[in-house]
Each structure stands twice: as C-alpha cells, then as structure tokens.
Design a protein around this motif. Structure first.
Motif, PDB file in Angstrom:
ATOM      1  N   HIS A 184      -2.902 -13.716  -7.787  1.00 42.58           N
ATOM      2  CA  HIS A 184      -2.811 -15.490  -7.180  1.00 42.58           C
ATOM      3  C   HIS A 184      -2.268 -16.083  -8.172  1.00 42.58           C
ATOM      4  CE1 HIS A 184      -6.087 -13.004  -5.144  1.00 42.58           C
ATOM      5  NE2 HIS A 184      -5.406 -13.963  -4.251  1.00 42.58           N
ATOM      6  N   GLU A 213       1.219 -18.142  -6.758  1.00 44.63           N
ATOM      7  CA  GLU A 213       0.368 -18.448  -5.581  1.00 44.63           C
ATOM      8  C   GLU A 213      -0.456 -20.395  -5.812  1.00 44.63           C
ATOM      9  OE1 GLU A 213      -4.055 -18.452  -2.992  1.00 44.63           O
ATOM     10  OE2 GLU A 213      -2.740 -17.237  -3.136  1.00 44.63           O
ATOM     11  N   ARG A 261       3.521 -24.824 -12.874  1.00 42.98           N
ATOM     12  CA  ARG A 261       4.209 -25.319 -12.968  1.00 42.98           C
ATOM     13  C   ARG A 261       3.993 -26.271 -14.484  1.00 42.98           C
ATOM     14  NH1 ARG A 261       3.330 -27.495  -7.507  1.00 42.98           N
ATOM     15  NH2 ARG A 261       1.540 -27.041  -7.544  1.00 42.98           N
ATOM     16  N   LEU A 291     -11.690 -19.838  -2.788  1.00 40.23           N
ATOM     17  CA  LEU A 291     -11.554 -21.276  -4.211  1.00 40.23           C
ATOM     18  C   LEU A 291     -10.810 -21.441  -4.035  1.00 40.23           C
ATOM     19  CD1 LEU A 291     -12.266 -21.806  -7.178  1.00 40.23           C
ATOM     20  CD2 LEU A 291     -10.844 -20.211  -7.868  1.00 40.23           C
ATOM     21  N   ARG A 292     -10.420 -23.119  -3.734  1.00 32.11           N
ATOM     22  CA  ARG A 292      -8.893 -24.136  -3.440  1.00 32.11           C
ATOM     23  C   ARG A 292      -7.618 -23.647  -4.801  1.00 32.11           C
ATOM     24  NH1 ARG A 292      -8.204 -26.719   1.121  1.00 32.11           N
ATOM     25  NH2 ARG A 292      -9.788 -27.066   2.867  1.00 32.11           N
ATOM     26  N   LEU A 293      -7.507 -22.970  -4.682  1.00 35.34           N
ATOM     27  CA  LEU A 293      -6.783 -22.312  -6.617  1.00 35.34           C
ATOM     28  C   LEU A 293      -5.825 -23.005  -6.821  1.00 35.34           C
ATOM     29  CD1 LEU A 293      -6.680 -20.737  -8.576  1.00 35.34           C
ATOM     30  CD2 LEU A 293      -5.087 -18.805  -7.922  1.00 35.34           C
ATOM     31  N   GLU A 294      -5.011 -23.485  -6.033  1.00 38.85           N
ATOM     32  CA  GLU A 294      -3.836 -24.373  -6.192  1.00 38.85           C
ATOM     33  C   GLU A 294      -4.203 -25.762  -6.993  1.00 38.85           C
ATOM     34  OE1 GLU A 294      -0.262 -27.545  -5.670  1.00 38.85           O
ATOM     35  OE2 GLU A 294      -2.139 -26.852  -4.122  1.00 38.85           O
ATOM     36  N   GLU A 295      -5.324 -26.671  -5.894  1.00 36.74           N
ATOM     37  CA  GLU A 295      -6.111 -27.807  -6.143  1.00 36.74           C
ATOM     38  C   GLU A 295      -6.379 -27.735  -7.134  1.00 36.74           C
ATOM     39  OE1 GLU A 295      -7.251 -29.801  -2.388  1.00 36.74           O
ATOM     40  OE2 GLU A 295      -6.350 -27.718  -2.080  1.00 36.74           O
ATOM     41  N   LEU A 337     -14.654 -28.295  -8.648  1.00 37.83           N
ATOM     42  CA  LEU A 337     -14.768 -27.029  -8.866  1.00 37.83           C
ATOM     43  C   LEU A 337     -14.647 -25.843  -7.682  1.00 37.83           C
ATOM     44  CD1 LEU A 337     -18.206 -26.750 -10.582  1.00 37.83           C
ATOM     45  CD2 LEU A 337     -16.041 -26.823 -11.504  1.00 37.83           C
ATOM     46  N   GLY A 338     -13.452 -26.825  -6.981  1.00 34.60           N
ATOM     47  CA  GLY A 338     -12.458 -26.440  -6.303  1.00 34.60           C
ATOM     48  C   GLY A 338     -13.104 -25.277  -4.780  1.00 34.60           C
ATOM     49  N   GLY A 393     -14.275 -27.074  -2.747  1.00 31.02           N
ATOM     50  CA  GLY A 393     -13.832 -27.743  -1.113  1.00 31.02           C
ATOM     51  C   GLY A 393     -12.472 -28.230  -1.261  1.00 31.02           C
ATOM     52  N   SER A 394     -11.310 -29.404  -0.572  1.00 31.82           N
ATOM     53  CA  SER A 394     -10.296 -30.051  -1.236  1.00 31.82           C
ATOM     54  C   SER A 394     -10.251 -30.716  -1.774  1.00 31.82           C
ATOM     55  CB  SER A 394      -9.696 -30.254   0.093  1.00 31.82           C
ATOM     56  OG  SER A 394     -10.217 -31.492   0.213  1.00 31.82           O
TER      57      SER A 394
END
Lengths: 289, 378
Positions: free
Chosen positions: A8, A11, A16, A51-55, A124-125, A127-128
């Motif tokens: 991931h 993703e 960055r 998990l909201r990985l990117e956030e 901790l990811g 939720g959004s």
C-alpha cells in the motif's frame, strides 16, 4: 506489517513526504500499538483493512513538520474545520476562537506558547481525518461550554434566581427502595444500544432525526426501537415490583410520573453530570492538561 | 413512545456515570462514521449510554458533517412511499378507461355500420387512417390521461420530503414530472404516426388500431409522470413501443411493465447503501438486511453516493463504479487524464444532480463530470 506497507505504499502517498516503505511500516506498527497495545494479529489485520492510510500518513507528516504535508492539510481541511466550528458553535466569533485554539494544538503549540505533542498524534485513522477534526472541534466546544457554564457570573446567577438556592424541604418523601432496586436491575440488564437511545431521546432531548442521522437509519426505525425499549422496560420493572410484593395497582402507581412540582428534585444534581474540568484531555496525554 | 419511560428510569439514567475514561476523538469519530470494529463499537456504545458529554460530542460532530457522510445512506424518498400504490392504480384506471371507451366505440352506431360494411365487403375501409387515428388518438388521450404535470401539491410534497443534498435532485424530479407532458405529447404523435404507417390487416379496423395504440400510450404515459418524477425510467416513447402490439398484448404488457419488470422494480425499491469497515459495498432493501455488492471486485470501497437511481461507488487505486439502475448492473469508470489513470483512492463522491458531480481522491485530485460520468475533467 512490512508486506502491508509495501503493498500500500503508493496508495499511502508516503513518498511525497520522504517516508520510505520501511518508515511506513514503522509508522503503522506504532499506530497499531497506540490503538490497541494487546491486539491479536487478526485484529491488526482487520484494523489495517479499514485504515485511512493516506490521511494517517498525512497527519503523521504534519506532525513531523513537513511543509508539503501542511500545505495539503491546510488546502483540504482548513475551511472545512472553520465550517465545522461554526456549525457547532453557531456563532462566528466563538467558532473562530474554537478553530484557532485547535489549530494551535494541531501545530503542537500550547495556550501559553509552549510546545508539546501535536494533537494530530491522536488521529489513528479509524475514520476520516475531516471527521476526526469535526469531533475534536465538538469535543473542545463541549469542554469550553461546560467550563464556561461552571464559571457563571454572579449577575447571571442572580438573573437565573440561583444565587440563593432554596432549602430542600425536610419532609422529602423517600423513594420506594423496591422501585429503585427494580429500576437499577433492569437498566443494568438493558442492552447498551437501547440505553444509549433512551438517554439520547429522553434525557438529552435529541430528536428522532438527530438520532437517525447519527446511527444512519430511518427515523421510524429509531422510533420503533425506542418504543420497544421503553415498553419492555416498563413491563419488566412492573413485573419486578409485583414480584417484590407490590400489588399491580401499587406497581402502576409507583411507576407513574409524579408531578414535578411535588418532587423535591435537585435539578442541578439530577441533570448536571459532574464532569471534571477538561475531562476529555485526560486520555489524551498529560502534556495537554 | 408516548408513554415514555418511568421517572425512576430517567432519574437512574441521568445519574449514571461512566467510570471509564472518555473514548478518544478517533474512536468517537469512528463511531459517527461507523467505521469501528464490532468490539470497538460495543465499547463506545457502552460508554455513550452513560456519558452525557460524549453523547453531546457525537451528536455535534454528526450535525457538523456537511454531507451525511462519504458512505451516505440515502433513505428511500418518502414521496415514493405514499405514491407506490399510485402507479398500478393509475395504470389500472387507464386500462379500465381504454376498455370502456373501446366498448363504447365498438357499440357506437357508426362502428356497427362500419363493421357490417367490412363484413360484407371483406375489405378494410378506404378511409384515410391518419385522420381518424389522429382524431381518436387525441380524444382517447384526453380521456385517458391523468394529469401529467406535477401539481402544486405534488411539487410541494416532493420538496417537503426531500432535504439537503436531495433538494437539487428533487427540483430535477419536479422539472421532469412537469416535462412529462411534453414527452406524452411526443408519444401520442409517434403512436399516431405508427398507426398511420402500419395498419395491420389482422386488426379489426384501423380506427381500433389507433385507439389501441393510443390506449397503450395512455397506459404507458399514465405511468410516465411517476417514472419521470424520480428522474429515471424509460421515456414515454420507449413505453410507446409496447403500443405496437394489439390490445391483447397491451393488456399483458401494461401490468407486467408496471409491477413485474425488473428494471421498474429497481426504480420503486430504493436501496440503502453503506461501506463496511472491511471496505465492502453493501446494499439493503429492507431493514437490517445487507447484501454485499460488487463482491467479485478486489476493491476496498471508500465512498458511495446515490442520486436518484444512479449509484456511484469508489475505492482504492482510483476505482470507480457506476450503476444507472439502482445497483442492478454496474460499469467501471476509468478516471484518467492525458493517458494517466488515477491511482489515488477515491475519498469522496458528490453528485448535485444525476449528471453533475465530482470525485475527490485521497491524493487531493478532484475529478468533475457534467455528463453523468461520460467524461471527466481533473
């Protein structure tokens, strides 16, 4: 964790912010430990899958004072946060003050200018990130509101007629111990969801629409559940009272609502929950007290 | 619920305190967004049942969300609940009217005379079909048609029952309902042309063909305003194609088209949608019964949006799926610009109308469409 991080990585957008796959794995391990130190591998796997990985990566990059991360954060969430603050406070000045104070905490700056751990550390990811910010705003508002309410001025107390509280009458009719016991037993046996519904509707005076929106079901579903919970509770308490020696009539009378004017109820004590000062911060770390 | 709860219960509830620490904002937000595991959710619910402060927080956070949520559940529009019975009722009325008019026409003196003449000559009359058909068509249409325009009451009903993000679509629906009159007129013209162009020698008379066609059109268009009122469904012209058949086949087609057709069923039963914490897209057409949709796709879904009968669902690696029939059939939509497909996970989907909407990815890209997803701009 290594495998998940590699799979991931693209993703997550970690690249960055100069975080490599190994760094991402370390970050995830830390987050999972923070979430549930004693989590089983199956739980971790389940947590990772939602998990909201990117956030999460963005939040951690902001914590690490990464300029690009802050740029993205501000672009995405700044206006949304002020909007949320306004929706919570319903007052522009309060909303601005609220959002500003949270921003300072997100940057890791205390009210007196001292630096401490950024509040983003506690995202901790689950939720959004936008939702988390809204919740933080709401929590801060409740804290502020309660704090302000406890610091009611003398003028306000006079205005409210509470500066000289009435002496409680001595001849307070004692509540039948059987009613108290039956109620306590049945409430304890009640499903948590039903207790939540009853409390939200009857105590907090939330509307069916509000509860339905929160739980994402139709209002009629909430109405049915409330009806079922309240009716069931009444029946069970009545049954207990009868089993405790009351006649059916006595049980019905005991359960009838009494005219509030006849009750020596200490409204402040009954309605006010003795929440400690800024109690929400207790779980968030000593540095935020 | 009118009975409420005994005072002893409300007092006991009010005096309950949580001995635990408050859940973190991350957990409370997870509760609001329904993204917690079952274990976490149980713990938070337990706390919320006894903690007034946390209840206030979750309600405030829920109210502060501008859109319901990324994974929004669009409740069935109430306008449909009251109108469900109307579709078959209006269709039956139209059908009954057509049979009545047919009966009257068959026993009208000029029809009896015409049939007698036909019987004697064994040939179709030489009377121009078009003029008779057009006349009958207009007459029947006037007699059969329910008011195709949304009445002020209907418009008010639609407006009153749809709020928030559905408002725009409600306006579309009202406009569509109003526009149904035009569609109906087109349908009548098309059917008149049809009757004029292809008189069948097997039919009793050209006039009857025209009337049958008009009656079918009426039966179809009787349903059309309601079809249009939800902004989807085949047009009256499409229903008019059914009118090419005889009255017998029309009688068969109309009820099945209204009550038995799968596509129509998908219009009347609006689904609720959600995304589970495992990233599964699920649909419910009844309380508490959820079925996984697009299960074969190796996608972890993140967002779902519903506008009318259009459903959009997105997930990781820029995956985006679109259904125009309430989730019966799906098509994958590729978001790409200059030959570079989107790889970021779809974070949110928002559609103001059926055709206009936007998709935001977790990498910060925003894709917009104004043609129902045919083309996208980054």
């Amino acid at each position: 964790m290594q495998i998940y991080a590699c799979e991931h990585y693209a993703e997550s957008g970690a690249g960055r912010f100069g975080i490599d796959a190994a760094g991402l794995a370390t970050l995830l391990t830390e987050v999972m430990k923070q979430r549930e130190p004693s989590a089983q591998p199956a739980d971790v796997q389940s947590a990772l899958s939602s998990l909201r990985l990117e956030e999460l990566v963005l939040a951690r990059a902001c914590m690490a004072a990464h300029d690009a991360a802050w740029e993205i954060f501000l672009t995405r969430y700044r206006s949304a946060m002020y909007e949320a603050a306004y929706k919570v406070a319903h007052d522009e000045a309060t909303a601005r003050a609220l959002a500003d104070s949270i921003y300072a905490e997100l940057y890791g700056v205390g009210q007196r200018g001292e630096s401490h751990t950024s509040k983003l550390y506690y995202y901790l990811g689950r939720g959004s990130l936008a939702g988390w910010l809204r919740t933080v705003v709401a929590q801060e508002y409740v804290n502020q509101y309660r704090r302000t309410r406890r610091e009611t001025s003398l003028e306000k107390a006079i205005e409210d007629g509470t500066q000289f509280p009435a002496v409680e009458p001595a001849d307070t009719p004692p509540v039948d111990a059987r009613v108290t016991a039956a109620t306590a037993s049945e409430l304890a046996a009640l499903d948590a969801q039903d207790r939540f519904l009853l409390a939200a509707y009857y105590l907090d005076r939330r509307t069916l629409a509000e509860i339905a929106k929160l739980l994402r079901v139709h209002e009629s579903t909430i109405s049915r559940k409330l009806e079922r919970a309240a009716t069931g509770l009444r029946k069970r308490i009545r049954k207990r009272l009868i089993a405790a020696g009351m006649s059916a009539r006595q049980a019905d009378e005991a359960m009838q609502d009494v005219d509030v004017r006849d009750l020596p109820v200490n409204v402040r004590k009954t309605l006010g929950q003795a929440t400690q000062e800024a109690s929400f911060y207790k779980e968030m770390g000593a540095d935020q007290g | 619920m009118n009975q409420g709860i005994p005072k002893s219960v409300s007092d006991a509830l009010a005096n309950e305190r949580s001995a635990e620490q408050h859940p973190s904002p991350d957990l409370l937000n997870g509760y609001v967004e329904q993204s917690l595991s079952a274990k976490e959710k149980a713990g938070v619910t337990q706390h919320l049942a006894v903690c007034e402060d946390c209840r206030e927080v979750v309600f405030l956070a829920s109210a502060a969300a501008s859109q319901p949520f990324d994974a929004a559940i669009i409740e069935p529009a109430r306008v449909w609940r009251g109108w469900k019975w109307l579709v078959p009722a209006v269709a039956m009325l139209a059908l009954g009217s057509s049979v009545l008019v047919e009966h009257r026409n068959l026993f009208a003196p000029h029809q009896i005379a015409m049939r007698a003449a036909n019987h004697q000559s064994g040939a179709l009359p030489s009377q121009p079909v078009g003029s008779q058909a057009a006349t009958d068509n207009q007459t029947n249409a006037l007699m059969f048609s329910p008011a195709p325009q949304a009445t002020p009451n209907q418009q008010e009903h639609i407006r009153a029952n749809l709020t928030g993000r559905n408002k725009r679509s409600a306006q579309d629906e009202v406009a569509a309902a109003a526009g149904a009159k035009q569609t109906q007129n087109e349908s009548r013209e098309a059917l008149a042309d049809l009757a004029e162009a292809a008189p069948s020698p097997t039919t009793p008379s050209p006039a009857v063909v025209a009337r049958n066609a008009a009656a079918t059109s009426s039966a179809a268009t009787a349903a059309a305003p309601l079809q249009a009122a939800v902004g989807q469904g085949p047009s009256a012209r499409a229903f008019g194609a059914v009118g090419q058949s005889s009255l017998q086949s029309m009688k068969k087609a109309a009820p099945s088209g209204i009550s038995g057709d799968a596509s129509y069923r998908s219009l009347t039963i609006r689904s609720q949608w959600r995304i589970t914490d495992q990233g599964h897209l699920e649909r419910s057409q009844a309380d508490d019964k959820w079925t996984q949709v697009l299960a074969a796709q190796p996608i972890r879904f993140r967002a779902v949006a519903v506008v009318g009968n259009d459903v959009w669902a997105g997930g990781n690696n820029g995956a985006l799926f679109h259904s125009v029939d309430g989730g019966e059939h799906w098509a994958q939509v590729v978001l790409s610009a200059d030959g570079h497909p989107e790889t970021g996970a779809v974070a949110s989907i928002h559609f103001d109308t059926v055709s206009q909407g936007s998709v935001r990815t977790e990498t910060g890209s925003t894709w917009t469409t104004s043609d129902r997803g045919q083309s996208w701009n980054k």
